[in-house]
Motif scaffolding. Sequence first.
Motif, PDB file in Angstrom:
ATOM      1  N   ARG A  60      36.149  37.618  37.981  1.00 29.51           N
ATOM      2  CA  ARG A  60      36.758  36.287  37.917  1.00 29.51           C
ATOM      3  C   ARG A  60      36.733  35.672  39.314  1.00 29.51           C
ATOM      4  NH1 ARG A  60      42.285  37.300  35.038  1.00 29.51           N
ATOM      5  NH2 ARG A  60      41.976  39.302  36.035  1.00 29.51           N
ATOM      6  N   GLN A  61      36.116  34.498  39.436  1.00 28.77           N
ATOM      7  CA  GLN A  61      35.886  33.895  40.738  1.00 28.77           C
ATOM      8  C   GLN A  61      37.179  33.639  41.505  1.00 28.77           C
ATOM      9  OE1 GLN A  61      32.658  33.551  42.015  1.00 28.77           O
ATOM     10  NE2 GLN A  61      33.900  33.414  43.862  1.00 28.77           N
ATOM     11  N   HIS A  62      38.230  33.193  40.838  1.00 29.71           N
ATOM     12  CA  HIS A  62      39.476  32.913  41.567  1.00 29.71           C
ATOM     13  C   HIS A  62      40.060  34.196  42.180  1.00 29.71           C
ATOM     14  CE1 HIS A  62      41.316  34.190  37.748  1.00 29.71           C
ATOM     15  NE2 HIS A  62      42.413  34.420  38.447  1.00 29.71           N
ATOM     16  N   LEU A  63      39.905  35.323  41.495  1.00 26.34           N
ATOM     17  CA  LEU A  63      40.403  36.586  42.025  1.00 26.34           C
ATOM     18  C   LEU A  63      39.499  37.083  43.161  1.00 26.34           C
ATOM     19  CD1 LEU A  63      42.543  38.750  41.919  1.00 26.34           C
ATOM     20  CD2 LEU A  63      41.323  39.801  39.997  1.00 26.34           C
ATOM     21  N   ASP A  65      37.847  35.172  45.174  1.00 27.12           N
ATOM     22  CA  ASP A  65      38.174  34.308  46.321  1.00 27.12           C
ATOM     23  C   ASP A  65      39.473  34.754  46.984  1.00 27.12           C
ATOM     24  OD1 ASP A  65      35.896  32.802  45.810  1.00 27.12           O
ATOM     25  OD2 ASP A  65      36.987  31.215  44.730  1.00 27.12           O
ATOM     26  N   ALA A  66      40.474  35.116  46.185  1.00 22.32           N
ATOM     27  CA  ALA A  66      41.755  35.570  46.742  1.00 22.32           C
ATOM     28  C   ALA A  66      41.586  36.881  47.501  1.00 22.32           C
ATOM     29  CB  ALA A  66      42.791  35.722  45.620  1.00 22.32           C
ATOM     30  N   ILE A  67      40.835  37.816  46.948  1.00 22.59           N
ATOM     31  CA  ILE A  67      40.596  39.098  47.623  1.00 22.59           C
ATOM     32  C   ILE A  67      39.885  38.864  48.949  1.00 22.59           C
ATOM     33  CG2 ILE A  67      39.257  41.253  47.489  1.00 22.59           C
ATOM     34  CD1 ILE A  67      39.901  41.222  44.437  1.00 22.59           C
ATOM     35  N   ARG A  68      38.937  37.949  48.944  1.00 23.75           N
ATOM     36  CA  ARG A  68      38.162  37.675  50.163  1.00 23.75           C
ATOM     37  C   ARG A  68      39.059  37.180  51.297  1.00 23.75           C
ATOM     38  NH1 ARG A  68      34.490  34.151  52.524  1.00 23.75           N
ATOM     39  NH2 ARG A  68      32.637  35.247  53.233  1.00 23.75           N
ATOM     40  N   LEU A  69      40.145  36.493  50.971  1.00 25.90           N
ATOM     41  CA  LEU A  69      41.083  36.011  51.997  1.00 25.90           C
ATOM     42  C   LEU A  69      41.705  37.158  52.792  1.00 25.90           C
ATOM     43  CD1 LEU A  69      42.961  33.205  50.029  1.00 25.90           C
ATOM     44  CD2 LEU A  69      41.266  32.898  51.865  1.00 25.90           C
ATOM     45  N   PHE A  70      41.803  38.325  52.196  1.00 26.65           N
ATOM     46  CA  PHE A  70      42.443  39.487  52.833  1.00 26.65           C
ATOM     47  C   PHE A  70      41.416  40.557  53.224  1.00 26.65           C
ATOM     48  CE2 PHE A  70      45.596  37.483  50.136  1.00 26.65           C
ATOM     49  CZ  PHE A  70      46.640  37.332  51.025  1.00 26.65           C
ATOM     50  N   GLN A  76      29.795  38.849  52.663  1.00 25.16           N
ATOM     51  CA  GLN A  76      29.145  38.186  51.546  1.00 25.16           C
ATOM     52  C   GLN A  76      30.178  37.511  50.648  1.00 25.16           C
ATOM     53  OE1 GLN A  76      30.280  41.498  51.705  1.00 25.16           O
ATOM     54  NE2 GLN A  76      28.390  42.475  51.071  1.00 25.16           N
ATOM     55  N   ARG A  77      29.690  36.665  49.762  1.00 29.94           N
ATOM     56  CA  ARG A  77      30.533  36.016  48.748  1.00 29.94           C
ATOM     57  C   ARG A  77      30.099  36.583  47.392  1.00 29.94           C
ATOM     58  NH1 ARG A  77      33.536  31.934  50.581  1.00 29.94           N
ATOM     59  NH2 ARG A  77      33.062  31.139  52.659  1.00 29.94           N
ATOM     60  N   PRO A  78      30.723  37.710  47.003  1.00 32.84           N
ATOM     61  CA  PRO A  78      30.262  38.396  45.794  1.00 32.84           C
ATOM     62  C   PRO A  78      30.586  37.629  44.524  1.00 32.84           C
ATOM     63  CG  PRO A  78      32.269  39.404  46.592  1.00 32.84           C
ATOM     64  CD  PRO A  78      31.870  38.376  47.615  1.00 32.84           C
ATOM     65  N   LYS A  79      29.796  37.904  43.500  1.00 30.03           N
ATOM     66  CA  LYS A  79      30.054  37.369  42.168  1.00 30.03           C
ATOM     67  C   LYS A  79      30.772  38.404  41.311  1.00 30.03           C
ATOM     68  CE  LYS A  79      28.848  33.451  42.998  1.00 30.03           C
ATOM     69  NZ  LYS A  79      29.898  32.434  42.983  1.00 30.03           N
ATOM     70  N   ALA A  80      30.872  39.625  41.839  1.00 28.04           N
ATOM     71  CA  ALA A  80      31.631  40.702  41.194  1.00 28.04           C
ATOM     72  C   ALA A  80      31.908  41.748  42.259  1.00 28.04           C
ATOM     73  CB  ALA A  80      30.853  41.307  40.030  1.00 28.04           C
ATOM     74  N   LEU A  81      32.900  42.571  42.006  1.00 29.80           N
ATOM     75  CA  LEU A  81      33.135  43.717  42.888  1.00 29.80           C
ATOM     76  C   LEU A  81      33.799  44.815  42.089  1.00 29.80           C
ATOM     77  CD1 LEU A  81      36.342  44.157  43.816  1.00 29.80           C
ATOM     78  CD2 LEU A  81      35.843  42.226  45.272  1.00 29.80           C
ATOM     79  N   ILE A  82      33.674  46.010  42.637  1.00 30.69           N
ATOM     80  CA  ILE A  82      34.349  47.171  42.063  1.00 30.69           C
ATOM     81  C   ILE A  82      35.165  47.796  43.180  1.00 30.69           C
ATOM     82  CG2 ILE A  82      34.101  49.433  40.976  1.00 30.69           C
ATOM     83  CD1 ILE A  82      31.365  48.379  39.877  1.00 30.69           C
ATOM     84  N   ALA A  83      36.472  47.864  42.972  1.00 31.15           N
ATOM     85  CA  ALA A  83      37.361  48.513  43.927  1.00 31.15           C
ATOM     86  C   ALA A  83      37.469  49.982  43.539  1.00 31.15           C
ATOM     87  CB  ALA A  83      38.737  47.869  43.921  1.00 31.15           C
ATOM     88  N   ILE A  84      37.245  50.847  44.521  1.00 31.92           N
ATOM     89  CA  ILE A  84      37.393  52.294  44.295  1.00 31.92           C
ATOM     90  C   ILE A  84      38.747  52.683  44.876  1.00 31.92           C
ATOM     91  CG2 ILE A  84      36.427  54.582  44.671  1.00 31.92           C
ATOM     92  CD1 ILE A  84      33.737  53.168  45.276  1.00 31.92           C
TER      93      ILE A  84
END
Length: 181
Positions: A60-63, A65-70, A76-84
Amino acid sequence: MTGPGPAAGPVLAAIRTRRVTRALTDEPVRAEDLHTVLRSARYAPHAGNRRLHRFVAVDRQHLLDAIRLFSPGMLQRPKALIAICVDENRVRAYGFPPHKPGPFIDVGTAAATMLLAAHSLGLGAGPVTSFSKAAVATLLGLDPGVTPHLMVCLGHPAPEQPPGMNRARDPWDDFVQWNRG
């Protein structure tokens, strides 16, 4: 001693050609590809054959974007991510003493496996460890004791990539020591 097996060629080629992708397009990551990368982590080596980790997939792009702030390490500006994430409650229940490296090594093996899986699908990917664990845990709604330690950013590689962080290359032999009998 025998030579490399039949899969050695493609596997070694994937290892040699995989790169951290710092520039991504706006094209979304297909849900099927995100699931494939996520499922690849189950085949990574892990301590004691236990499941001491949790994985959170985000598209979800809004999430994002929020994660990227921290996440100052997320160039990069990902379109998806996986948190381990490490499930510290399961780690304790399994009997690992605090600060033993096993669960954290497993974060790395899962990430390496997912990076290769992404590469095999033609996706760009890059690991990120520079982020506020507390902020990302809150944004992801993680249970207490579940801590994110690494994020694998995913997307489609842009045609032009910024240069790597360090273009100077030392000879590989400078980093290898042989102890032979």
